[in-house]
Design a protein around this motif. Structure first.
Motif, PDB file in Angstrom:
ATOM      1  N   VAL A 179       0.807  -1.216   0.000  1.00 25.67           N
ATOM      2  CA  VAL A 179       0.000   0.000   0.000  1.00 25.67           C
ATOM      3  C   VAL A 179       0.844   1.273   0.000  1.00 25.67           C
ATOM      4  CG1 VAL A 179      -1.944  -1.113   1.131  1.00 25.67           C
ATOM      5  CG2 VAL A 179      -0.211   0.002   2.523  1.00 25.67           C
ATOM      6  N   ARG A 180       2.126   1.151   0.209  1.00 21.90           N
ATOM      7  CA  ARG A 180       2.988   2.343   0.236  1.00 21.90           C
ATOM      8  C   ARG A 180       3.093   2.950  -1.164  1.00 21.90           C
ATOM      9  NH1 ARG A 180       7.998  -0.643   2.628  1.00 21.90           N
ATOM     10  NH2 ARG A 180       7.159  -2.055   1.090  1.00 21.90           N
ATOM     11  N   GLY A 181       2.962   4.257  -1.209  1.00 17.73           N
ATOM     12  CA  GLY A 181       3.135   4.954  -2.469  1.00 17.73           C
ATOM     13  C   GLY A 181       1.928   4.909  -3.397  1.00 17.73           C
ATOM     14  N   ARG A 182       0.835   4.362  -2.945  1.00 21.98           N
ATOM     15  CA  ARG A 182      -0.368   4.316  -3.781  1.00 21.98           C
ATOM     16  C   ARG A 182      -0.990   5.701  -3.861  1.00 21.98           C
ATOM     17  NH1 ARG A 182      -0.882  -0.354  -6.504  1.00 21.98           N
ATOM     18  NH2 ARG A 182      -0.497  -2.143  -5.199  1.00 21.98           N
ATOM     19  N   ARG A 183      -1.456   6.041  -5.030  1.00 24.98           N
ATOM     20  CA  ARG A 183      -2.141   7.314  -5.214  1.00 24.98           C
ATOM     21  C   ARG A 183      -3.642   7.066  -5.253  1.00 24.98           C
ATOM     22  NH1 ARG A 183       1.495  11.079  -9.071  1.00 24.98           N
ATOM     23  NH2 ARG A 183       3.402  10.795  -7.886  1.00 24.98           N
ATOM     24  N   VAL A 184      -4.393   8.141  -5.278  1.00 21.28           N
ATOM     25  CA  VAL A 184      -5.847   8.043  -5.241  1.00 21.28           C
ATOM     26  C   VAL A 184      -6.375   7.223  -6.427  1.00 21.28           C
ATOM     27  CG1 VAL A 184      -7.986   9.377  -5.366  1.00 21.28           C
ATOM     28  CG2 VAL A 184      -6.113  10.159  -3.936  1.00 21.28           C
ATOM     29  N   SER A 225      -4.971   4.773  -7.927  1.00 19.76           N
ATOM     30  CA  SER A 225      -4.745   3.346  -7.660  1.00 19.76           C
ATOM     31  C   SER A 225      -5.800   2.800  -6.713  1.00 19.76           C
ATOM     32  CB  SER A 225      -3.359   3.128  -7.048  1.00 19.76           C
ATOM     33  OG  SER A 225      -2.361   3.454  -7.964  1.00 19.76           O
ATOM     34  N   TRP A 226      -6.103   3.566  -5.662  1.00 16.76           N
ATOM     35  CA  TRP A 226      -7.124   3.128  -4.712  1.00 16.76           C
ATOM     36  C   TRP A 226      -8.483   3.038  -5.390  1.00 16.76           C
ATOM     37  CZ3 TRP A 226      -5.811   0.532  -0.780  1.00 16.76           C
ATOM     38  CH2 TRP A 226      -4.623   0.793  -0.112  1.00 16.76           C
ATOM     39  N   ALA A 227      -8.795   3.999  -6.234  1.00 15.43           N
ATOM     40  CA  ALA A 227     -10.070   3.971  -6.957  1.00 15.43           C
ATOM     41  C   ALA A 227     -10.141   2.739  -7.841  1.00 15.43           C
ATOM     42  CB  ALA A 227     -10.233   5.247  -7.782  1.00 15.43           C
ATOM     43  N   PHE A 228      -9.059   2.422  -8.530  1.00 17.92           N
ATOM     44  CA  PHE A 228      -9.012   1.243  -9.393  1.00 17.92           C
ATOM     45  C   PHE A 228      -9.210  -0.036  -8.587  1.00 17.92           C
ATOM     46  CE2 PHE A 228      -6.551  -2.226 -11.253  1.00 17.92           C
ATOM     47  CZ  PHE A 228      -7.107  -2.297 -12.529  1.00 17.92           C
ATOM     48  N   ILE A 229      -8.475  -0.151  -7.488  1.00 20.85           N
ATOM     49  CA  ILE A 229      -8.563  -1.356  -6.653  1.00 20.85           C
ATOM     50  C   ILE A 229      -9.971  -1.510  -6.083  1.00 20.85           C
ATOM     51  CG2 ILE A 229      -7.774  -2.382  -4.476  1.00 20.85           C
ATOM     52  CD1 ILE A 229      -4.993  -1.098  -5.144  1.00 20.85           C
ATOM     53  N   LEU A 230     -10.530  -0.433  -5.538  1.00 21.93           N
ATOM     54  CA  LEU A 230     -11.887  -0.508  -4.981  1.00 21.93           C
ATOM     55  C   LEU A 230     -12.925  -0.826  -6.049  1.00 21.93           C
ATOM     56  CD1 LEU A 230     -11.839   2.395  -2.386  1.00 21.93           C
ATOM     57  CD2 LEU A 230     -11.950  -0.055  -1.925  1.00 21.93           C
ATOM     58  N   ASN A 231     -12.731  -0.300  -7.248  1.00 23.06           N
ATOM     59  CA  ASN A 231     -13.671  -0.589  -8.331  1.00 23.06           C
ATOM     60  C   ASN A 231     -13.642  -2.077  -8.683  1.00 23.06           C
ATOM     61  OD1 ASN A 231     -15.624   0.759  -9.989  1.00 23.06           O
ATOM     62  ND2 ASN A 231     -14.333   0.231 -11.735  1.00 23.06           N
ATOM     63  N   ARG A 232     -12.452  -2.655  -8.734  1.00 24.59           N
ATOM     64  CA  ARG A 232     -12.335  -4.086  -9.050  1.00 24.59           C
ATOM     65  C   ARG A 232     -12.894  -4.962  -7.923  1.00 24.59           C
ATOM     66  NH1 ARG A 232     -12.059  -1.981 -13.318  1.00 24.59           N
ATOM     67  NH2 ARG A 232     -10.372  -2.243 -14.797  1.00 24.59           N
ATOM     68  N   LEU A 233     -12.595  -4.586  -6.674  1.00 29.92           N
ATOM     69  CA  LEU A 233     -13.100  -5.375  -5.545  1.00 29.92           C
ATOM     70  C   LEU A 233     -14.624  -5.318  -5.449  1.00 29.92           C
ATOM     71  CD1 LEU A 233     -10.441  -4.583  -2.792  1.00 29.92           C
ATOM     72  CD2 LEU A 233     -10.736  -6.707  -4.083  1.00 29.92           C
ATOM     73  N   THR A 234     -15.198  -4.129  -5.655  1.00 29.42           N
ATOM     74  CA  THR A 234     -16.659  -4.032  -5.605  1.00 29.42           C
ATOM     75  C   THR A 234     -17.285  -4.784  -6.773  1.00 29.42           C
ATOM     76  OG1 THR A 234     -16.600  -1.873  -6.709  1.00 29.42           O
ATOM     77  CG2 THR A 234     -16.742  -1.875  -4.297  1.00 29.42           C
ATOM     78  N   ALA A 235     -16.623  -4.784  -7.924  1.00 28.96           N
ATOM     79  CA  ALA A 235     -17.141  -5.548  -9.068  1.00 28.96           C
ATOM     80  C   ALA A 235     -17.166  -7.040  -8.752  1.00 28.96           C
ATOM     81  CB  ALA A 235     -16.305  -5.285 -10.311  1.00 28.96           C
TER      82      ALA A 235
END
Length: 121
Positions: free
Chosen positions: A10-15, A17-27
């Motif tokens: 999680v180090r160095g992640r930008r917004v 990246s978080w949006a992408f990850i959350l979008n995939r997890l919610t999908a």
């Protein structure tokens, strides 16, 4: 193998990246829910008693917590999808972080409202 573990760092992640990850997890969560929903709908074909048993099960607090998680995933996935659509058309490119934070805030507010209404009955 090292590249696989980098994905979870999680180090160095930008917004974005978080949006992408959350979008995939919610999908993934919504896809799982769709399958579960179809199984539950199958209860209708097994007679009134089987469906009544499910309705009784659905009143359990743990199932209601699952419904809150579902609503959170639906709202976040939908708002993030709208944000991505705007970005695809070149709208809000410089406000990407603000749009994501706004999506997260709206998601929290909708989830809180849903939770209060669900557990307030």
């Amino acid at each position: 193998m090292r590249n696989v573990f980098h994905w979870f760092d999680v180090r160095g992640r930008r917004v974005g990246s978080w949006a992408f990850i959350l979008n995939r997890l919610t999908a993934l969560a919504l896809t799982f829910y769709l399958g579960l929903h179809l199984v539950v709908l199958n209860k209708l074909t097994q007679g009134a008693q089987a469906y009544d048993d499910f309705v009784t099960f659905a009143q359990l607090p743990l199932v209601k917590v699952g419904e809150v998680i579902l609503i959170t995933a639906v709202v976040l996935h939908g708002l993030n999808g709208l944000r991505l659509t705007l970005l695809a058309f070149g709208i809000g490119l410089r406000q990407q972080k603000i749009l994501f934070v706004l999506s997260a805030i709206v998601t929290v507010l909708v989830t809180m409202l849903f939770t209060v209404r669900m557990f307030g009955e």
